[in-house]
Write a protein that holds these residues in place. Sequence first.
Motif, PDB file in Angstrom:
ATOM      1  N   TYR A 182      -6.285  -5.466   3.344  1.00 25.93           N
ATOM      2  CA  TYR A 182      -7.756  -4.986   3.260  1.00 25.93           C
ATOM      3  C   TYR A 182      -8.263  -5.973   3.008  1.00 25.93           C
ATOM      4  O   TYR A 182      -8.001  -6.176   1.603  1.00 25.93           O
ATOM      5  N   PRO A 183     -10.105  -6.082   3.309  1.00 27.90           N
ATOM      6  CA  PRO A 183      -9.682  -7.065   3.188  1.00 27.90           C
ATOM      7  C   PRO A 183     -10.663  -6.790   1.771  1.00 27.90           C
ATOM      8  O   PRO A 183     -10.996  -8.059   0.797  1.00 27.90           O
ATOM      9  N   LYS A 185      -8.378  -6.374  -1.241  1.00 28.95           N
ATOM     10  CA  LYS A 185      -8.141  -5.597  -1.773  1.00 28.95           C
ATOM     11  C   LYS A 185      -7.927  -7.223  -2.607  1.00 28.95           C
ATOM     12  O   LYS A 185      -8.409  -8.420  -1.679  1.00 28.95           O
ATOM     13  N   GLY A 188      -6.370 -10.138   0.797  1.00 24.16           N
ATOM     14  CA  GLY A 188      -7.234  -9.597   1.374  1.00 24.16           C
ATOM     15  C   GLY A 188      -7.869 -10.174   2.153  1.00 24.16           C
ATOM     16  O   GLY A 188      -7.725 -11.827   2.804  1.00 24.16           O
TER      17      GLY A 188
END
Length: 368
Positions: A182-183, A185, A188
């Motif tokens: 997910y962005p 992270k 990401g």
Amino acid sequence: MIPFLDLKAQYASIKDEIDAAVLNVLGSAQYVLGEEVAAFEREFAAYCGTRHAIAVNTGTSALHLSLLAAGVGPGDEVITVPFTFVATASAICYTGARPVFIDIDPVTFTMDPEKLEASITPRTKAVMPVHLYGQTADMAPIMEMAERYGLAVIEDACQAHGAEYKGRRAGGIGVSGCFSFYPGKNLGACGEGGIVVTNDDAHAHMVRMLRDWGQERRYHHTLKGFNYRMDGIQGAILRVKLRHLERWTEARRQHARRYTELLAGSGRVTTPVELPDRRHVYHIYAVRCGDRDALQRELVAEGVQTGLHYPVPIHLQPAHEDLGYRAGDFPVAEAAAREVLSLPIYPEMTQRQVEQVADAVEQEIHVH
């Protein structure tokens, strides 16, 4: 305003590399799976120290397929924790199994191994420890207990890219480990993505089939599978970012050390603890505060964005009231949910910004 996260700053720092990688995929027309995804799988497996990595469309899908590959299904139970993102429990429910919660350790916010054995029943099939905020759960006693009872251990490592436990990378300790891209992270994508890592050949083969309609080869469907494939553009972007991950991780760790120094002896917040046998990668820098909501409001007024991870434990979420838990069942998790506040932490933060955030916290301490 100091943002909680600044994805634009990250993109700006590697824009040329990202743009070239995306254009390369557009030119190749390998939009789903393809060579960039395969190359990323090889590189991420090497990074985690595992034989296999199977890229999928989300971290939730990684958890779901890992559970299925471990043989989890209707009527089974999977032991996990209530203090995590809801996807941990949702993935268990997707298989038809039941999430069984145990409380967390008050220092690390991860699974309390001492609570594990009492929750094992004849229906228990797997244990899913969550490496929360970037620090691993205490894996040695969890693995020992799982081995004694013949249970699969699936690591929810969605927040723990590059974290280590006694010198071993997160994800490579249990039968499999699951990561989210997910962005926001530490690693990401520019969209959604996930991956399963494992040293078990049969587990890898099963996950690989399940992510792509249960096919052994095209149009020959051995299993009832899913459309959980990673797209080529995300694979290419993640390959670029993986090359920067260790540098970014060290920047996070440096910011965390500075926060901890500046907030030491604070009368209002308790800072995170990195245990000596672990490498914390600080996906989240979560402090504890008895009047968390007031502190959050004050920091916003000072121009500091913060986050809440997670204000309502899963066993108290309306979506999971069918599990039959109630307030008071997991007092450590419930106290954490009331008290944790996530301060800004990302590689592109400046030392000055870290100091400004800490100053804002300290100023508010003096006001009260």
